[in-house]
Design a protein around this motif. Structure first.
Motif, PDB file in Angstrom:
ATOM      1  N   ALA A  91      43.582  27.960  38.165  1.00 38.79           N
ATOM      2  CA  ALA A  91      42.677  29.145  37.894  1.00 38.79           C
ATOM      3  C   ALA A  91      41.701  29.477  36.893  1.00 38.79           C
ATOM      4  CB  ALA A  91      43.637  30.330  38.172  1.00 38.79           C
ATOM      5  N   ALA A  92      42.883  29.014  35.758  1.00 41.42           N
ATOM      6  CA  ALA A  92      42.122  29.199  34.167  1.00 41.42           C
ATOM      7  C   ALA A  92      40.433  27.353  33.857  1.00 41.42           C
ATOM      8  CB  ALA A  92      43.146  28.838  33.064  1.00 41.42           C
ATOM      9  N   ARG A 148      39.889  37.280  40.789  1.00 41.97           N
ATOM     10  CA  ARG A 148      40.317  36.126  41.771  1.00 41.97           C
ATOM     11  C   ARG A 148      42.115  35.539  41.706  1.00 41.97           C
ATOM     12  NH1 ARG A 148      36.931  31.013  41.630  1.00 41.97           N
ATOM     13  NH2 ARG A 148      34.905  31.777  41.695  1.00 41.97           N
ATOM     14  N   LEU A 149      42.068  36.492  40.446  1.00 40.37           N
ATOM     15  CA  LEU A 149      43.587  36.420  40.142  1.00 40.37           C
ATOM     16  C   LEU A 149      44.603  37.513  40.918  1.00 40.37           C
ATOM     17  CD1 LEU A 149      43.318  35.512  36.535  1.00 40.37           C
ATOM     18  CD2 LEU A 149      44.027  34.021  37.946  1.00 40.37           C
ATOM     19  N   ASP A 169      34.884  40.376  33.676  1.00 41.27           N
ATOM     20  CA  ASP A 169      36.152  40.789  34.040  1.00 41.27           C
ATOM     21  C   ASP A 169      36.837  41.267  35.393  1.00 41.27           C
ATOM     22  OD1 ASP A 169      36.642  40.099  31.161  1.00 41.27           O
ATOM     23  OD2 ASP A 169      36.937  42.851  31.163  1.00 41.27           O
ATOM     24  N   THR A 170      35.773  41.537  36.298  1.00 37.91           N
ATOM     25  CA  THR A 170      36.250  42.036  37.798  1.00 37.91           C
ATOM     26  C   THR A 170      36.276  40.992  38.065  1.00 37.91           C
ATOM     27  OG1 THR A 170      34.502  44.008  37.171  1.00 37.91           O
ATOM     28  CG2 THR A 170      34.738  42.781  39.394  1.00 37.91           C
ATOM     29  N   ASP A 171      35.130  39.535  38.128  1.00 37.86           N
ATOM     30  CA  ASP A 171      35.141  38.087  38.748  1.00 37.86           C
ATOM     31  C   ASP A 171      36.856  37.663  38.367  1.00 37.86           C
ATOM     32  OD1 ASP A 171      34.629  36.006  40.816  1.00 37.86           O
ATOM     33  OD2 ASP A 171      33.897  35.132  38.850  1.00 37.86           O
TER      34      ASP A 171
END
Length: 144
Positions: A15-16, A31-32, A25-27
């Protein structure tokens, strides 16, 4: 970048890497979030003496750990609840003792403290019905 020690944590590294230089931040959250929700240990609602009031086992575990830590300053190896629906039937507490501890006396003191804590957190009637098992699972090495 170092490889994660646990194969179950590889998704974090992936993910990173996928996020790269993104600053939205929303994206990042979108994703996380599904993976984070899947890794969080959810609690179970537990009935109290007050009708309609329940306590989550996560909050109860945290509160009892604080109570035990305050009274005996010993490391908690495990804290388990045996439940039947929304009723706790037994609390099992595994503690790490020290070589100079009087384990029986300290265990009785911890048991009494946990019983009092359960009475405060769940109500005296509910707290009094719960069996409490204190086990010493290990001993700390003596300090030099």
């Amino acid at each position: 970048m170092a490889q994660p020690a646990n194969d179950n944590d590889l998704w974090i590294a992936d993910a990173a890497a996928q996020l790269g230089d993104r600053t939205d931040d929303t994206d990042v959250y979108n994703r996380l979030a599904p993976k984070l929700r899947a890794t969080v240990r959810r609690g179970v609602p537990i009935a109290t003496d007050s009708a309609g009031i329940e306590v989550n086992t996560r909050a109860l575990r945290f509160s009892l750990a604080r109570i035990v830590g305050d009274v005996c300053q010993r490391e908690i190896a495990a804290l388990h609840f045996d439940t039947d629906g929304k009723i706790i039937q037994r609390v099992r507490l595994d503690l790490v003792g020290r070589y100079d501890d009087e384990l029986g006396v300290l265990g009785d003191h911890v048991r009494d403290t946990v019983r009092a804590g359960l009475g405060q957190l769940l109500g005296p009637a509910t707290g009094a019905q719960i069996a409490i098992e204190v086990r010493w699972t290990d001993l700390e090495s003596p300090t030099s």
